[in-house]
Design a protein around this motif. Structure first.
Motif, mmCIF file in Angstrom:
data_model
loop_
_atom_site.group_PDB
_atom_site.id
_atom_site.type_symbol
_atom_site.label_atom_id
_atom_site.label_comp_id
_atom_site.label_asym_id
_atom_site.label_seq_id
_atom_site.Cartn_x
_atom_site.Cartn_y
_atom_site.Cartn_z
ATOM 1 N N LEU A 261 0.820 -1.109 -0.036
ATOM 2 C CA LEU A 261 0.219 -0.098 -0.007
ATOM 3 C C LEU A 261 0.840 0.855 0.325
ATOM 4 O O LEU A 261 2.247 1.286 0.688
ATOM 5 C CB LEU A 261 -0.885 -0.469 1.303
ATOM 6 N N ARG A 262 0.326 2.762 -0.556
ATOM 7 C CA ARG A 262 0.783 3.692 -0.752
ATOM 8 C C ARG A 262 1.752 3.589 1.144
ATOM 9 O O ARG A 262 2.604 4.345 0.781
ATOM 10 C CB ARG A 262 -0.122 5.060 -0.183
ATOM 11 N N GLU A 263 0.491 3.495 2.455
ATOM 12 C CA GLU A 263 0.997 3.427 3.390
ATOM 13 C C GLU A 263 2.706 2.676 3.757
ATOM 14 O O GLU A 263 3.744 3.242 4.345
ATOM 15 C CB GLU A 263 0.124 3.603 4.530
ATOM 16 N N ASP A 264 2.497 1.420 3.101
ATOM 17 C CA ASP A 264 4.500 0.892 2.728
ATOM 18 C C ASP A 264 5.142 1.957 2.723
ATOM 19 O O ASP A 264 6.439 1.925 3.275
ATOM 20 C CB ASP A 264 3.982 -0.390 2.606
ATOM 21 N N VAL A 265 4.772 2.163 1.122
ATOM 22 C CA VAL A 265 6.022 3.293 -0.006
ATOM 23 C C VAL A 265 6.207 4.234 1.712
ATOM 24 O O VAL A 265 6.900 4.682 1.948
ATOM 25 C CB VAL A 265 5.573 3.903 -1.122
ATOM 26 N N ALA A 266 5.567 4.957 2.256
ATOM 27 C CA ALA A 266 5.605 5.890 3.154
ATOM 28 C C ALA A 266 6.473 5.520 4.376
ATOM 29 O O ALA A 266 7.418 6.003 4.794
ATOM 30 C CB ALA A 266 4.497 6.656 3.762
ATOM 31 N N ALA A 267 6.330 4.433 5.014
ATOM 32 C CA ALA A 267 6.772 4.046 5.659
ATOM 33 C C ALA A 267 8.179 3.072 5.500
ATOM 34 O O ALA A 267 9.291 3.593 6.553
ATOM 35 C CB ALA A 267 6.022 2.644 6.396
ATOM 36 N N ALA A 268 8.658 3.106 4.334
ATOM 37 C CA ALA A 268 9.776 2.467 3.624
ATOM 38 C C ALA A 268 10.252 4.384 3.667
ATOM 39 O O ALA A 268 12.003 4.262 4.163
ATOM 40 C CB ALA A 268 10.338 1.842 2.955
ATOM 41 N N ILE A 269 10.224 5.530 3.226
ATOM 42 C CA ILE A 269 10.853 6.427 3.131
ATOM 43 C C ILE A 269 10.900 6.242 4.140
ATOM 44 O O ILE A 269 11.898 7.487 4.865
ATOM 45 C CB ILE A 269 9.428 7.225 2.743
ATOM 46 N N ALA A 270 10.735 6.993 5.667
ATOM 47 C CA ALA A 270 10.496 7.347 7.163
ATOM 48 C C ALA A 270 11.366 6.550 7.323
ATOM 49 O O ALA A 270 12.271 7.283 8.378
ATOM 50 C CB ALA A 270 9.083 7.190 7.284
ATOM 51 N N ASN A 271 11.433 5.787 7.075
ATOM 52 C CA ASN A 271 12.631 4.616 7.848
ATOM 53 C C ASN A 271 14.311 4.899 7.155
ATOM 54 O O ASN A 271 15.164 3.672 7.727
ATOM 55 C CB ASN A 271 12.157 3.251 7.808
ATOM 56 N N THR A 272 13.903 5.250 6.328
ATOM 57 C CA THR A 272 15.275 5.143 5.711
ATOM 58 C C THR A 272 15.983 6.656 5.329
ATOM 59 O O THR A 272 15.803 7.209 4.740
ATOM 60 C CB THR A 272 15.731 4.614 4.389
ATOM 61 N N ASP A 273 17.030 6.505 5.829
ATOM 62 C CA ASP A 273 17.529 7.782 5.647
ATOM 63 C C ASP A 273 17.734 8.497 4.417
ATOM 64 O O ASP A 273 17.490 9.994 4.147
ATOM 65 C CB ASP A 273 18.970 8.151 7.123
ATOM 66 N N LEU A 274 18.092 7.633 3.484
ATOM 67 C CA LEU A 274 18.540 7.887 2.124
ATOM 68 C C LEU A 274 17.405 8.369 1.780
ATOM 69 O O LEU A 274 17.668 9.227 0.448
ATOM 70 C CB LEU A 274 18.899 7.047 1.592
ATOM 71 N N PHE A 275 16.651 7.981 1.679
ATOM 72 C CA PHE A 275 14.722 8.804 1.535
ATOM 73 C C PHE A 275 14.245 10.058 1.981
ATOM 74 O O PHE A 275 13.367 9.991 1.407
ATOM 75 C CB PHE A 275 13.979 7.411 1.545
ATOM 76 N N ASP A 276 15.626 10.654 2.495
ATOM 77 C CA ASP A 276 14.608 11.748 3.355
ATOM 78 C C ASP A 276 13.884 12.757 2.546
ATOM 79 O O ASP A 276 13.554 13.486 2.712
ATOM 80 C CB ASP A 276 15.919 12.853 4.238
ATOM 81 N N PHE A 277 14.802 12.622 1.413
ATOM 82 C CA PHE A 277 14.632 14.277 0.053
ATOM 83 C C PHE A 277 12.851 13.406 -0.718
ATOM 84 O O PHE A 277 11.971 14.463 -1.295
ATOM 85 C CB PHE A 277 15.681 13.545 -0.722
ATOM 86 N N LEU A 278 12.566 11.944 0.022
ATOM 87 C CA LEU A 278 11.171 12.063 -0.048
ATOM 88 C C LEU A 278 10.279 11.962 0.496
ATOM 89 O O LEU A 278 9.253 12.230 -0.482
ATOM 90 C CB LEU A 278 11.044 10.607 -1.164
ATOM 91 N N LEU A 279 10.184 12.663 1.225
ATOM 92 C CA LEU A 279 9.319 12.629 3.467
ATOM 93 C C LEU A 279 7.814 13.904 2.123
ATOM 94 O O LEU A 279 6.379 13.267 2.439
ATOM 95 C CB LEU A 279 10.400 13.586 4.519
#
Lengths: 166, 103
Positions: free
Chosen positions: B79-97
């Motif tokens: 789900l979208r919320e899983d993608v959001a969780a992955a982004i929140a949990n990964t520093d590398l993906f901070d630019f996607l917050l």
């Protein structure tokens, strides 16, 4: 993190699948219409890549696919902006492959660098030779669209491998 | 890490054959690059090629991390919320917050 965050291609409220909508943008006073579909990579391609990383029984909700499209475009913008800044500082006009690689490494995606270098190397080899020896491409009839201009293949049975037009 | 797809997909025309050797359309990548800022004017031929592979790696990584979030939620649907969780949990993906924080 830098404050120069790239302009998000997403736009509030616009979803990637609504490809019939257009959003006007003014560039130097000239109105330029950017279609929604041009801001994102095609969902079918994105989906195919996602499926490679997931188990066969995984299902993917539509909004997860759309979010992924947004994220990829943001990734491209983010890296490109940084690569562009590097060019500007060095007074160059063209963003080249190395600029992209440096930007990718700068933002912490170092794990990508090795596979990317390998990929680029293979690409350069293939484009020099026209085709690679010893590679199995027995089912590789590549369709006509997007073929290299100015490359002559004297032997009609030589498979055309490269896409190309920029 | 599975590397087998790299060259065979590049040389064999991709999985569907419709997009050519690179699995992502280069012209579209180039257009997205141009939209990223007013200063981006000229782009070499190799840049979109690198992006086609980089985006593939990126999508795979984000998808895998999102899947881990789905499993934690005891689901087999991403789900979208899983993608959001992955982004929140990964520093590398901070630019996607900001991508997942907007509604």
């Amino acid at each position: 993190m830098s404050d120069d965050s790239p302009k998000s291609p997403a736009g509030k409220g616009k979803r990637p699948h609504e490809s019939s909508e257009e959003s006007p943008r003014s560039v130097d006073g000239v109105d330029e219409v950017i279609r929604e579909q041009d801001k994102y990579l095609p969902v079918a391609n994105v989906l195919r890549i996602m499926k490679k990383a997931l188990p066969a029984n995984a299902k993917i909700a539509k909004d997860a696919k759309e979010t992924m499209q947004l994220c990829v475009s943001e990734f491209i913008s983010f890296i490109t902006c940084e690569a562009g800044l590097k060019c500007m500082k060095e007074k160059r006009k063209t963003i080249n492959g190395d600029d992209v690689l440096v930007a990718i490494a700068t933002f912490g995606f170092e794990d990508y660098i090795e596979p990317l270098r390998l990929y680029l190397l293979k690409y350069r080899e293939v484009s020099k030779q026209g085709f690679a020896q010893g590679m199995d491409y027995s089912n590789s009839m590549v369709p006509q669209q997007g073929f290299p201009q100015g490359m002559d293949y004297p032997n009609a049975s030589v498979r055309k491998l490269l896409p190309v037009t920029f | 890490m599975r590397q087998a797809g790299t060259y065979s997909s590049m040389l064999a025309g991709g999985m569907s054959g419709r997009t050519g050797p690179h699995s992502l359309p280069l012209a579209r990548i180039k257009r997205i690059m141009k939209q990223s800022s007013e200063e981006v004017k000229m782009i070499s031929g190799e840049a979109p090629i690198i992006f086609s592979k980089a985006c593939e790696l990126f999508i795979e990584e984000l998808a895998r991390r999102a899947w881990a979030a789905a499993l934690r939620g005891k689901r087999r649907t991403l789900l979208r919320e899983d993608v959001a969780a992955a982004i929140a949990n990964t520093d590398l993906f901070d630019f996607l917050l900001h991508v997942v924080q907007n509604k």
